[in-house]
Write an enzyme that holds these catalytic residues in place. Structure first.
Site, mmCIF file in Angstrom:
data_model
loop_
_atom_site.group_PDB
_atom_site.id
_atom_site.type_symbol
_atom_site.label_atom_id
_atom_site.label_comp_id
_atom_site.label_asym_id
_atom_site.label_seq_id
_atom_site.Cartn_x
_atom_site.Cartn_y
_atom_site.Cartn_z
ATOM 1 N N LYS A 290 0.897 -1.159 0.000
ATOM 2 C CA LYS A 290 0.000 0.000 0.000
ATOM 3 C C LYS A 290 0.932 1.205 0.000
ATOM 4 O O LYS A 290 1.666 1.424 0.967
ATOM 5 C CB LYS A 290 -0.870 -0.020 1.252
ATOM 6 C CG LYS A 290 -1.700 1.249 1.463
ATOM 7 C CD LYS A 290 -2.632 1.099 2.663
ATOM 8 C CE LYS A 290 -3.433 2.355 2.946
ATOM 9 N NZ LYS A 290 -4.371 2.189 4.070
ATOM 10 N N GLU A 294 -3.515 7.112 2.109
ATOM 11 C CA GLU A 294 -3.877 7.344 3.512
ATOM 12 C C GLU A 294 -2.642 7.513 4.393
ATOM 13 O O GLU A 294 -2.530 6.944 5.478
ATOM 14 C CB GLU A 294 -4.760 6.198 4.027
ATOM 15 C CG GLU A 294 -6.048 6.058 3.235
ATOM 16 C CD GLU A 294 -7.029 5.043 3.785
ATOM 17 O OE1 GLU A 294 -6.587 4.050 4.385
ATOM 18 O OE2 GLU A 294 -8.239 5.250 3.610
ATOM 19 N N ASP A 368 -14.639 2.480 -1.405
ATOM 20 C CA ASP A 368 -13.991 1.722 -0.334
ATOM 21 C C ASP A 368 -14.921 0.679 0.276
ATOM 22 O O ASP A 368 -15.385 0.869 1.402
ATOM 23 C CB ASP A 368 -13.519 2.704 0.756
ATOM 24 C CG ASP A 368 -12.655 2.038 1.808
ATOM 25 O OD1 ASP A 368 -12.284 0.873 1.615
ATOM 26 O OD2 ASP A 368 -12.350 2.689 2.821
ATOM 27 N N GLU A 390 -9.672 -7.106 -5.130
ATOM 28 C CA GLU A 390 -9.621 -7.100 -3.656
ATOM 29 C C GLU A 390 -11.034 -6.924 -3.134
ATOM 30 O O GLU A 390 -11.651 -5.880 -3.315
ATOM 31 C CB GLU A 390 -8.717 -5.960 -3.155
ATOM 32 C CG GLU A 390 -8.633 -5.895 -1.633
ATOM 33 C CD GLU A 390 -7.645 -4.841 -1.117
ATOM 34 O OE1 GLU A 390 -6.549 -4.689 -1.693
ATOM 35 O OE2 GLU A 390 -7.996 -4.152 -0.140
ATOM 36 N N GLU A 396 -16.309 -4.241 7.539
ATOM 37 C CA GLU A 396 -16.081 -2.884 8.045
ATOM 38 C C GLU A 396 -17.321 -2.002 7.898
ATOM 39 O O GLU A 396 -17.670 -1.256 8.811
ATOM 40 C CB GLU A 396 -14.897 -2.284 7.277
ATOM 41 C CG GLU A 396 -14.567 -0.866 7.660
ATOM 42 C CD GLU A 396 -13.325 -0.334 6.939
ATOM 43 O OE1 GLU A 396 -12.715 -1.070 6.145
ATOM 44 O OE2 GLU A 396 -12.982 0.839 7.183
ATOM 45 N N HIS A 524 -21.155 5.690 2.146
ATOM 46 C CA HIS A 524 -20.215 6.406 3.014
ATOM 47 C C HIS A 524 -20.870 7.402 3.971
ATOM 48 O O HIS A 524 -20.552 8.593 3.978
ATOM 49 C CB HIS A 524 -19.186 7.128 2.136
ATOM 50 C CG HIS A 524 -17.838 7.289 2.795
ATOM 51 N ND1 HIS A 524 -17.636 8.115 3.874
ATOM 52 C CD2 HIS A 524 -16.632 6.740 2.522
ATOM 53 C CE1 HIS A 524 -16.362 8.066 4.230
ATOM 54 N NE2 HIS A 524 -15.732 7.231 3.427
HETATM 55 C C1 GCV Z 1 -5.798 -0.862 5.951
HETATM 56 C C2 GCV Z 1 -10.115 1.754 4.495
HETATM 57 C C3 GCV Z 1 -10.021 1.274 5.917
HETATM 58 C C4 GCV Z 1 -8.583 1.292 6.408
HETATM 59 C C5 GCV Z 1 -7.743 0.436 5.456
HETATM 60 C C6 GCV Z 1 -7.866 1.039 4.065
HETATM 61 C C7 GCV Z 1 -7.098 0.250 3.020
HETATM 62 O O1 GCV Z 1 -9.848 3.111 4.418
HETATM 63 O O2 GCV Z 1 -10.830 2.076 6.738
HETATM 64 O O3 GCV Z 1 -8.566 0.763 7.695
HETATM 65 O O4 GCV Z 1 -6.399 0.403 5.865
HETATM 66 O O5 GCV Z 1 -9.219 1.029 3.680
HETATM 67 O O6 GCV Z 1 -7.726 -0.536 2.349
HETATM 68 O O7 GCV Z 1 -5.903 0.439 2.904
#
Ligand code: GCV
Length: 702
Positions: A290, A294, A368, A390, A396, A524
């Protein structure tokens, strides 16, 4: 007195024996009660013959042996040699052309020969998969002995764990991490074997063991020892280990001044590190990255591209069989942009520039893992880059571990959608399995929902999502109903009537969840940070695209994100046919409406209701559907193990309460814009918006 005491002891014993904590997942192997059916299997349980010097064939033989012991009550012997006897199972790795020509590397054939059942494959792991198929057929009371040929459509079928070194799991809702880093490499938790068996049973052959928000620590010698110990356990089950890496590792770990992917010292560092990893794990699967997402470091920190970063790692991987998985989950915090378009726009200029060892892993939708997303436009727009899917198995945004939500219909909806990239029939599934662009590498990853909870996944039904993911990675043509029936038969009950009812509940569960959370293509609007419960009024967050108003765009005129040519024009990223499917608000499937259009509150929809009315009906109906789920479950009591029954019943109560919470929050909040009464056939919430807003604080103590 003595009698009473004995009866208490007996009851306790019965509870101990029969209470099911869910830990055995889909490999319960409880004794088959139907005598006739059982006898038809016992016919083939005299022996299991195969070359047990091969560790994978040994596992296949052991699995069949323990499966038969449990299901049939037999003591089946394992014979390391082939035999002329009949009445058993023969495990064979075969290079007999006529037998194996219809098989790919991991595929298997099952057939009857000379009074035996033969499980044949080009590879030992193929035989193992065949053994699990045979056991599945017995567990679900199917006839055995007829010909079966099965080949996986996707080559790398992978779980992504978002597990941290400190034992926490990012977005994990089933306890803490199942990897006991503090105990490894000295103590091997028996769960690692159970995990390997459960995965091999559904064809999963790869796992990345740590969070993509990665700590460099996983590349230290100390951790490589630990990961090696895990890899050694998983190897005989055909599972290769991957590591998520932090792009800044050359600096943080190697003490270099930079992690610039074009810097020779940095490249050397990765080359050496990759060699070192292979000394511990010779069949290392590769890296998962990644980057520049973020807040994670990446090549853009040095003015380089994603391709520069990925290709540097691919170069390090060149002498080995592993690959580099580079995630496409990237988006910048632009209040005037459209997050929907970001990954596509960042990666499009790089299409064709990635090394052949690189595969770009794309989330199913452009935002997401929302409960319903249109398929990611990258799937229809990249012909020179290998793309992987993915999915998120951990829920979540889908009720975490309190709401019953079966995800196979969501996975299927995405996989079955036509991208029209190469004309009609160019489904997302074909992009992913490599058949559309004739790609040799293909990958489907699922973000794992496993944890330290006894039943691994929190909500008992969440196990079905892990199971479904694996089955679909193996064969994306399986229906979500077939998969559910298999899982129910193995994990809950084989009673035919109960199976039908549970299957119906599972199929209805996702539309139900969407109805009381995100109807009509909303997305969202969840609680900030923890992502649980509703917060449509979220106006300020660390980034504009982490608020709710960025997505729903409610105003006095209407609701929804206009992604047509008039506004963000994200629709333009899709092929003409897809644009036609979603681009016209009068023809767009209502389930996707708010994804692409800003619709007036009083506009009549195809249902005959105005947008406002339709929205209210859907939110209210979601609650009614949860209440139906509760009733259906109550009726199933006689067929379900007591512990599982109680756990699901309790969670359904929470789900009902929270469905009402979502409904009230969203209806009352949107009413502030629509300024229209709730349709008279519905009972208005018995609380006001301010009261509902306070619930967020009560629930989450923010
Ligand atoms: C692992 C979302 C989730 C994050 C996650 C991110 C990603 O934003 O809230 O926790 O981070 O996706 O897939 O990298």
């Amino acid at each position: 007195m003595k009698k009473a005491f004995l009866s208490i002891i007996f009851s306790l014993f019965a509870i101990m024996v029969f209470a099911d904590d869910g830990s055995r997942l889909w490999l319960k192997y409880d004794l088959i009660k139907d005598q006739k059916q059982k006898l038809s299997y016992i016919k083939f349980s005299k022996f299991i013959a195969g070359n047990t010097e091969n560790p994978t064939l040994q596992k296949a033989a052991e699995e069949l042996q323990s499966g038969f012991a449990g299901l049939l009550g037999t003591k089946t012997i394992i014979s390391p040699k082939s035999t002329s006897l009949s009445g058993g199972i023969i495990l064979e790795v075969s290079n007999n052309q006529s037998l194996t020509q219809s098989l790919n590397e991991d595929g298997f054939a099952i057939f009857a020969r000379n009074g035996n059942i033969v499980i044949s494959s080009k590879s030992a792991v193929g035989v193992l998969y065949g053994a699990f198929e045979l056991l599945r057929n017995i567990q679900t009371l199917q006839a055995i002995g007829q010909n079966i040929v099965s080949n996986p459509r996707v080559k790398i079928r992978m779980l992504n764990h978002w597990d941290n070194a400190n034992g926490t799991v990012e977005r994990g809702y089933a306890g803490s991490s199942m990897w006991k880093w503090n105990e490894l490499p000295f103590r091997i938790d028996p769960r690692y074997v159970a995990y390997a068996r459960a995965n091999a049973a559904i064809g999963i052959n790869a796992t990345s063991i740590n969070n993509v928000n990665a700590s460099s620590r996983f590349l230290t010698a100390e951790y490589l020892e630990k990961i090696k110990a895990v890899a050694d356990v998983l190897r005989p089950y055909g599972i290769r280990v991957f590591i998520s890496v932090n792009f800044r590792s050359p600096r943080t770990l190697g003490g270099l001044k930079t992690s610039d992917p074009l810097d020779p010292e940095v490249r050397k560092w990765w080359n050496e590190k990759t060699k070192e990893i292979h000394q511990y794990i010779p069949d290392f699967g590769g890296y998962l990255v990644k980057a520049n997402s973020e807040g994670e470091p990446g090549p853009q920190d040095y003015g380089r591209t994603h391709a520069d970063g990925a290709n540097m790692l691919a170069e390090a991987m060149k002498p080995f069989s592993g690959i580099v998985i580079w995630r496409a989950f990237v988006y910048n915090a632009d209040p005037n942009g459209d997050r929907f378009k970001e990954a596509f726009e960042q990666f499009k200029p790089l299409d064709g520039k990635f090394d052949e060892k690189v595969i770009v892993q794309v989330k199913n939708g452009p935002i997401d893992f929302m409960p319903r997303e249109p398929f990611h436009p990258m799937f229809g727009g990249f012909s020179n880059t290998k793309l992987a899917m993915e999915f998120q198995i951990t829920q979540e945004y889908l009720g975490q571990s309190t709401h019953l939500t079966y995800l196979a219909p969501m996975f299927k909806e995405c996989l079955d959608t036509d991208t029209y990239a190469k004309g009609k029939g160019s489904t997302v599934a074909k992009v992913i399995d490599g058949s559309l662009y004739n790609s040799q590498v293909s990958l489907m990853a699922g973000v794992a929902n496993t944890g330290s909870d006894a039943n691994w996944c929190g909500h008992p039904f969440n196990q079905a999502n892990w199971y479904a993911f694996g089955r679909l990675a193996w064969d994306n043509t399986l229906s979500s109903e077939k998969i559910a029936k298999e899982w129910i038969g193995m994990a809950l009950t084989n009673d035919e009537k109960a199976k039908v009812q549970i299957n119906e509940m599972m199929q209805k569960s996702l539309p139900t969840y969407i109805s009381y959370t995100y109807p009509l293509g909303l997305s969202h609007m969840m609680g900030e940070g923890h992502h649980y419960g509703p917060e449509p009024w979220l106006t300020k967050a660390a980034r504009p695209d982490w608020t709710s108003i960025y997505y729903h765009r409610a105003d006095s005129i209407g609701l929804g994100f206009d992604r047509t040519g008039k506004m963000s024009n994200a629709l333009n990223l899709y092929t003409k046919e897809v644009r036609e499917m979603w681009g016209n608000p009068d023809k767009c499937d209502l389930n996707y409406l708010m994804w692409f259009h800003h619709i007036a509150w009083n506009k009549k929809l195809s249902t005959g209701n105005t947008l406002w009315e339709e929205l209210c009906y859907r939110y209210y109906n979601g609650v009614v559907e949860v209440q139906k789920l509760q009733k259906d479950w109550t009726n199933l009591k006689p067929y379900i193990d007591t512990e599982t029954f109680g756990s699901v019943s309790a969670r359904l109560k929470i789900q009902e309460k929270e469905a009402i919470w979502w409904r009230d929050a969203c209806v009352l909040y949107f009413q502030e814009f629509a300024k229209t009464p709730i349709p008279s056939s519905l009972t208005p919430p018995n609380r006001n918006l301010e009261e509902v807003k306070k619930l967020v604080e009560i629930y989450h103590l923010r």
